[in-house]
Design a protein around this motif. Structure first.
Motif, short mmCIF file in Angstrom:
data_model
loop_
_atom_site.label_atom_id
_atom_site.label_comp_id
_atom_site.label_asym_id
_atom_site.label_seq_id
_atom_site.Cartn_x
_atom_site.Cartn_y
_atom_site.Cartn_z
N MET A 1 0.67 -1.30 -0.04
CA MET A 1 -0.03 0.06 -0.05
C MET A 1 0.75 1.25 0.06
O MET A 1 1.73 1.37 0.91
N THR A 2 0.68 2.15 -0.91
CA THR A 2 1.49 3.26 -0.99
C THR A 2 1.09 4.56 0.24
O THR A 2 0.09 4.18 0.87
N ARG A 3 1.78 5.43 0.34
CA ARG A 3 1.60 6.39 1.28
C ARG A 3 0.35 6.90 1.10
O ARG A 3 -0.72 7.15 2.24
N PHE A 4 -0.03 7.22 -0.13
CA PHE A 4 -1.30 8.25 -0.51
C PHE A 4 -2.54 7.00 -0.12
O PHE A 4 -3.57 7.45 0.41
N GLU A 5 -2.39 5.86 -0.60
CA GLU A 5 -3.46 4.78 -0.18
C GLU A 5 -3.54 4.70 1.14
O GLU A 5 -4.85 4.44 1.75
N SER A 8 -5.76 7.66 2.29
CA SER A 8 -7.12 7.53 1.90
C SER A 8 -7.82 6.32 2.85
O SER A 8 -9.02 6.66 3.11
N ALA A 9 -7.16 5.21 3.03
CA ALA A 9 -8.02 4.22 3.89
C ALA A 9 -8.12 4.73 5.25
O ALA A 9 -8.92 4.32 5.84
N LEU A 10 -7.24 5.16 5.78
CA LEU A 10 -7.31 6.03 7.09
C LEU A 10 -8.41 6.79 7.26
O LEU A 10 -9.26 6.94 8.17
N LEU A 11 -8.44 7.71 6.30
CA LEU A 11 -9.79 8.94 6.23
C LEU A 11 -10.98 7.92 6.16
O LEU A 11 -11.85 8.36 6.79
N GLU A 39 -4.26 13.04 -3.79
CA GLU A 39 -3.74 11.88 -4.17
C GLU A 39 -4.51 10.92 -2.98
O GLU A 39 -4.74 9.77 -3.14
N GLY A 40 -4.33 11.61 -1.67
CA GLY A 40 -4.94 10.98 -0.57
C GLY A 40 -6.20 11.10 -0.05
O GLY A 40 -7.21 10.37 0.05
N LEU A 41 -6.28 12.23 0.39
CA LEU A 41 -7.50 13.02 0.98
C LEU A 41 -8.60 12.90 0.13
O LEU A 41 -9.94 12.50 0.53
N ILE A 42 -8.51 13.65 -1.04
CA ILE A 42 -9.84 13.98 -1.86
C ILE A 42 -10.24 12.50 -2.36
O ILE A 42 -11.40 12.13 -2.72
#
Length: 210
Positions: A1-5, A8-11, A39-42
């Motif tokens: 899992m990438t940093r951005f993924e 996203s998952a934690l959000l 890349e992560g939150l949105i």
């Protein structure tokens, strides 16, 4: 899992504490604030919105994810400002005069913020004068009006008329919503858009900016 993924998952799971820690650590390590946002939150809020539309998650889960988003934006906003990242646009949002309901409005606000727009929340029981003033002061691109009572629906038209009188109507997109509001009603009062839920509203609002 990438940093951005991972962001996203934690959000999506609404893990505010872990999310803030990960984003803070990422910023310290030199990860771009803009990339963390886009890349992560949105992406994460987009997934939550899609699941909400498909009845795979419900209001409590959306609120938990949105609270996590709010918590992490407090960390991210200064970094975004420092990097010169501007919001894509500004939306003024409120529940109209005579109506004190705010859960739907708050959901829409959080969802729209989750797409990278700045949101000016005027709260509930909001007069047309206050709305017109906020549009002028903030150079708003969008006005989002909510009514939960059939008795306050027509006030949405009064707001549109007030925007016309102030010479602002052609400068803003007016989006309307709330339990009794329909597409037919939106057409009748001359609104630009009606959306049945917060996720669709956020998508449509963001689409105005390409």
């Amino acid at each position: 899992m990438t940093r951005f993924e991972e962001v996203s998952a934690l959000l999506q799971r609404g893990k505010a504490k872990d999310l803030v820690a990960l984003v803070s650590q990422s910023l310290e390590e030199g990860v771009s604030a803009k990339d963390l946002l886009t890349e992560g939150l949105i992406v994460g809020m987009g997934v939550v919105g899609e699941k909400f539309k498909n009845n795979e998650v419900f209001v409590p889960e959306v609120l938990i994810a949105a609270r996590a988003m709010n918590a992490v934006l407090a960390v991210l906003k200064p970094a975004l400002a420092q990097a010169g990242v501007e919001p894509v646009g500004t939306a003024v949002i409120c529940t109209v005069k005579g109506d004190l309901h705010d859960i739907g409005k708050n959901l829409v606000k959080m969802m729209i913020e989750g797409t990278g727009l700045r949101v000016v929340d005027l709260g509930v029981d909001c007069s047309k004068e206050k709305i017109v003033e906020a549009v002028k002061e903030n150079g708003a691109d969008i006005v989002c009006l909510s009514s939960l009572l059939t008795t306050t629906m027509m006030y949405q038209k009064e707001v549109i008329d007030a925007l016309k009188e102030a010479g602002l109507r052609d400068k803003v997109k007016v989006m309307v919503g709330g339990a009794p509001v329909t597409q037919e009603f939106a057409d009748e009062i001359g609104a630009d858009a009606y959306t049945p839920d917060a996720a669709t509203c956020a998508e449509k609002a963001r689409a105005y900016f390409g």
